[in-house]
Design a protein around this motif. Structure first.
Motif, PDB file in Angstrom:
ATOM      1  N   ASP A  41       0.814  -1.212   0.000  1.00 16.55           N
ATOM      2  CA  ASP A  41       0.000   0.000   0.000  1.00 16.55           C
ATOM      3  C   ASP A  41       0.854   1.272   0.000  1.00 16.55           C
ATOM      4  OD1 ASP A  41      -2.075   1.796   0.469  1.00 16.55           O
ATOM      5  OD2 ASP A  41      -1.950   1.520   2.634  1.00 16.55           O
ATOM      6  N   THR A  42       1.958   1.238   0.758  1.00 18.65           N
ATOM      7  CA  THR A  42       2.799   2.436   0.893  1.00 18.65           C
ATOM      8  C   THR A  42       4.063   2.334   0.050  1.00 18.65           C
ATOM      9  OG1 THR A  42       3.946   1.432   2.750  1.00 18.65           O
ATOM     10  CG2 THR A  42       2.054   2.835   3.270  1.00 18.65           C
ATOM     11  N   LEU A  43       4.401   1.134  -0.401  1.00 22.04           N
ATOM     12  CA  LEU A  43       5.627   0.853  -1.152  1.00 22.04           C
ATOM     13  C   LEU A  43       6.874   1.003  -0.278  1.00 22.04           C
ATOM     14  CD1 LEU A  43       4.685   2.886  -4.382  1.00 22.04           C
ATOM     15  CD2 LEU A  43       4.075   0.527  -3.831  1.00 22.04           C
ATOM     16  N   ASP A  44       6.670   1.305   1.009  1.00 23.44           N
ATOM     17  CA  ASP A  44       7.792   1.426   1.948  1.00 23.44           C
ATOM     18  C   ASP A  44       8.357   0.061   2.285  1.00 23.44           C
ATOM     19  OD1 ASP A  44       7.387   4.142   2.148  1.00 23.44           O
ATOM     20  OD2 ASP A  44       6.168   3.997   3.984  1.00 23.44           O
ATOM     21  N   ILE A  45       9.609   0.081   2.734  1.00 24.49           N
ATOM     22  CA  ILE A  45      10.237  -1.127   3.233  1.00 24.49           C
ATOM     23  C   ILE A  45       9.372  -1.671   4.384  1.00 24.49           C
ATOM     24  CG2 ILE A  45      11.695  -0.036   5.024  1.00 24.49           C
ATOM     25  CD1 ILE A  45      14.048  -1.583   3.670  1.00 24.49           C
ATOM     26  N   VAL A  69      15.640   3.918   0.080  1.00 26.77           N
ATOM     27  CA  VAL A  69      15.423   4.503  -1.246  1.00 26.77           C
ATOM     28  C   VAL A  69      14.078   5.249  -1.275  1.00 26.77           C
ATOM     29  CG1 VAL A  69      15.331   4.035  -3.715  1.00 26.77           C
ATOM     30  CG2 VAL A  69      16.678   2.539  -2.217  1.00 26.77           C
ATOM     31  N   HIS A  70      14.121   6.539  -1.488  1.00 27.81           N
ATOM     32  CA  HIS A  70      12.874   7.316  -1.578  1.00 27.81           C
ATOM     33  C   HIS A  70      12.317   7.158  -2.994  1.00 27.81           C
ATOM     34  CE1 HIS A  70      13.880   8.915   2.300  1.00 27.81           C
ATOM     35  NE2 HIS A  70      14.990   9.457   1.854  1.00 27.81           N
ATOM     36  N   LEU A  71      11.874   5.927  -3.263  1.00 29.80           N
ATOM     37  CA  LEU A  71      11.468   5.558  -4.617  1.00 29.80           C
ATOM     38  C   LEU A  71      10.241   6.350  -5.070  1.00 29.80           C
ATOM     39  CD1 LEU A  71      12.501   3.305  -6.636  1.00 29.80           C
ATOM     40  CD2 LEU A  71      10.462   2.035  -5.971  1.00 29.80           C
ATOM     41  N   TYR A  72      10.243   6.721  -6.337  1.00 30.65           N
ATOM     42  CA  TYR A  72       9.154   7.472  -6.981  1.00 30.65           C
ATOM     43  C   TYR A  72       9.009   8.900  -6.434  1.00 30.65           C
ATOM     44  CZ  TYR A  72       7.691   2.685  -8.269  1.00 30.65           C
ATOM     45  OH  TYR A  72       7.634   1.389  -8.725  1.00 30.65           O
ATOM     46  N   GLY A  73       9.923   9.294  -5.532  1.00 22.01           N
ATOM     47  CA  GLY A  73       9.818  10.626  -4.939  1.00 22.01           C
ATOM     48  C   GLY A  73       9.071  10.639  -3.618  1.00 22.01           C
ATOM     49  N   PRO A 102      -1.060   3.847  -4.996  1.00 24.45           N
ATOM     50  CA  PRO A 102      -0.436   3.725  -3.679  1.00 24.45           C
ATOM     51  C   PRO A 102      -1.019   4.768  -2.732  1.00 24.45           C
ATOM     52  CG  PRO A 102       1.097   4.711  -5.248  1.00 24.45           C
ATOM     53  CD  PRO A 102      -0.131   4.328  -6.021  1.00 24.45           C
ATOM     54  N   ARG A 103      -0.928   4.515  -1.452  1.00 24.74           N
ATOM     55  CA  ARG A 103      -1.517   5.434  -0.472  1.00 24.74           C
ATOM     56  C   ARG A 103      -0.989   6.850  -0.695  1.00 24.74           C
ATOM     57  NH1 ARG A 103      -0.500   4.365   5.738  1.00 24.74           N
ATOM     58  NH2 ARG A 103      -1.204   2.280   5.158  1.00 24.74           N
ATOM     59  N   MET A 104      -1.901   7.806  -0.675  1.00 25.95           N
ATOM     60  CA  MET A 104      -1.499   9.191  -0.908  1.00 25.95           C
ATOM     61  C   MET A 104      -0.784   9.727   0.327  1.00 25.95           C
ATOM     62  SD  MET A 104      -3.858  12.267  -2.296  1.00 25.95           S
ATOM     63  CE  MET A 104      -3.159  13.833  -2.726  1.00 25.95           C
ATOM     64  N   LEU A 109       4.605  -6.166  -7.459  1.00 28.96           N
ATOM     65  CA  LEU A 109       4.601  -4.754  -7.872  1.00 28.96           C
ATOM     66  C   LEU A 109       5.288  -4.585  -9.223  1.00 28.96           C
ATOM     67  CD1 LEU A 109       5.378  -2.988  -4.448  1.00 28.96           C
ATOM     68  CD2 LEU A 109       3.176  -3.106  -5.615  1.00 28.96           C
ATOM     69  N   ALA A 110       6.363  -5.336  -9.441  1.00 29.40           N
ATOM     70  CA  ALA A 110       7.088  -5.228 -10.716  1.00 29.40           C
ATOM     71  C   ALA A 110       6.218  -5.688 -11.888  1.00 29.40           C
ATOM     72  CB  ALA A 110       8.376  -6.044 -10.661  1.00 29.40           C
ATOM     73  N   LYS A 111       5.310  -6.638 -11.613  1.00 27.58           N
ATOM     74  CA  LYS A 111       4.421  -7.133 -12.678  1.00 27.58           C
ATOM     75  C   LYS A 111       3.263  -6.178 -12.932  1.00 27.58           C
ATOM     76  CE  LYS A 111       5.094 -12.106 -12.428  1.00 27.58           C
ATOM     77  NZ  LYS A 111       5.450 -12.498 -11.027  1.00 27.58           N
TER      78      LYS A 111
END
Ligand SMILES: *Cc1c(COP(=O)(O)O)cnc(C)c1O
Length: 369
Positions: free
Chosen positions: A112-116, A135-139, A276-278, A338-340
């Motif tokens: 949901d958050t894409l966080d570790i 990694v602050h992925l996607y900003g 993803p969660r805003m 997520l990669a798929k």
């Protein structure tokens, strides 16, 4: 209608005159490396991020690699030690670890958050772990108090990969100032992008800053005196001058991204698409606007038919790459899913709200079949 993923010509055109002047000044100065433009940009960028030091280097991968190499030279990490890294990152984060003969420990992430994932992180930590690369992925700012606590309790060096998050906030601090060191890329497509390669490390650690500077310049502590085996990794004067121009309007450009992103969040409405969660305003500079769908490939084709160009970040997670065969057996189910399912929508400061509305209409008219 044709909506490219990112039109760099338009991005540069936003600063056209100022960039032309800055470049002409360097060209006319006769001084192209290790001069005033780099020094000035390093000072401005350190002030912007909120750290004591900024060291310009040749690119983002070098920023990461040199940081670990400096920690090795300083005896804070030793060959064979483990470095924790999220499994859903761009491959450069992992390359910096393996290039230094350190052992990556991949940690799965939250859907949901894409966080570790904190649970996976705690499970993955062993005595051999010496650092966490966040990694602050996607900003999206992915730092939080829990991560800080875990790093303190386990004596982990916290290294931020801030390649995608220039200008992002965590409370009143910028990402890039939250850990022991942070690595930045100025690849042209990044939120702060040069007209070629560039990178930097920001830190408050004087010894680390000096060591990185030394290693990046042939290992020279002063001219022709080499206490360390170094390499050549420099930010050049022209790129520094361009970055200095663009830095002045980074916040303004990030705000444009945030406004457009809010429109995406408000109006995308399709059961086949997950967002993803805003995050709170300011904690996301939307380097990439990812959406997720089990029908990702059909969705991408549907958008393409309507002239909308999208990308995938990233189709193969690092541990599944052919170059990392020894890690191919690892199972990191969320990162792999997520990669798929990931699809990156066009989003940048050159777009107007009508472009975003067109993309939204196309997304909402996508039918499951
Ligand atoms: C772009 C990027 C890098 C590498 O930067 P380069 O300047 O292309 O070497 C590293 N990590 C992440 C997360 C990136 O997005």
């Amino acid at each position: 209608m044709n909506i490219p993923y990112l039109d760099l010509k338009k991005v540069t055109a936003l600063h056209d005159e100022e960039i032309q002047q800055a470049v002409a000044k360097v060209v006319g100065s006769g001084w192209y490396l290790q001069g005033e433009a780099v020094q000035q940009f390093e000072r401005h960028y350190a002030d912007y991020i909120g750290t004591q030091y900024c060291i310009g280097v040749a690119n983002g991968l070098d920023a990461l690699t040199l940081t670990l190499r400096a920690y090795l030279a300083l005896g804070k990490i030793h060959e064979g030690d483990e470095v924790l890294v999220p499994a859903n990152t761009f491959i450069a984060t992992v390359l910096s670890i393996t290039e230094n003969r350190l052992e990556p420990v991949f940690v799965d992430v939250e859907e949901d958050t894409l966080d570790i994932s904190i649970e996976s992180l705690e499970k993955a930590i062993s005595k051999k772990c010496k650092a966490l690369m966040l990694v602050h992925l996607y900003g999206r700012c992915t730092y939080n108090k829990k991560i800080e606590e875990i790093c303190k309790e386990n004596n982990l060096l916290l290294i931020e990969d801030n390649a995608q998050a220039h200008g992002c906030w965590y409370n009143r601090q910028r990402t890039g100032s939250l850990g022991h060191a942070a690595c930045h890329s100025f690849y042209p497509g990044k939120n702060l992008g040069a007209l070629g390669d560039g990178g930097a490390v920001t830190t408050d650690d004087e010894e680390l800053a000096k060591t990185i500077h030394t290693i990046a310049n042939y290992g020279f502590s002063e001219k022709y005196v080499a206490p360390l085996q170094g390499k050549n990794s420099r930010l050049d004067e022209i790129q520094a001058a361009v970055l200095d121009v663009k830095l002045k309007r980074l916040d303004e450009n990030n705000e444009k991204r945030q406004t457009l992103a809010r429109t995406y969040y408000t109006y995308i409405n399709n059961d086949a698409i997950r967002l993803p969660r805003m995050m709170d305003e300011g904690n996301n500079v939307y380097h990439i606007f990812p959406i997720f769908s089990p029908l990702r490939d059909q969705l991408q084709a549907h958008l393409h038919e309507k002239g909308i160009h999208t990308l995938i970040h990233y189709p193969i997670p690092p541990h599944k790459q052919a170059c990392y065969r020894i890690y191919n057996h690892l199972q990191l189910p969320v990162a792999e899913r997520l990669a798929k399912e990931e699809l990156s929508l066009p989003l940048n400061q050159t777009m107007g709200v009508e472009d975003v509305q067109y993309v939204i209409e196309a997304l909402n008219s996508f039918q499951k079949f």
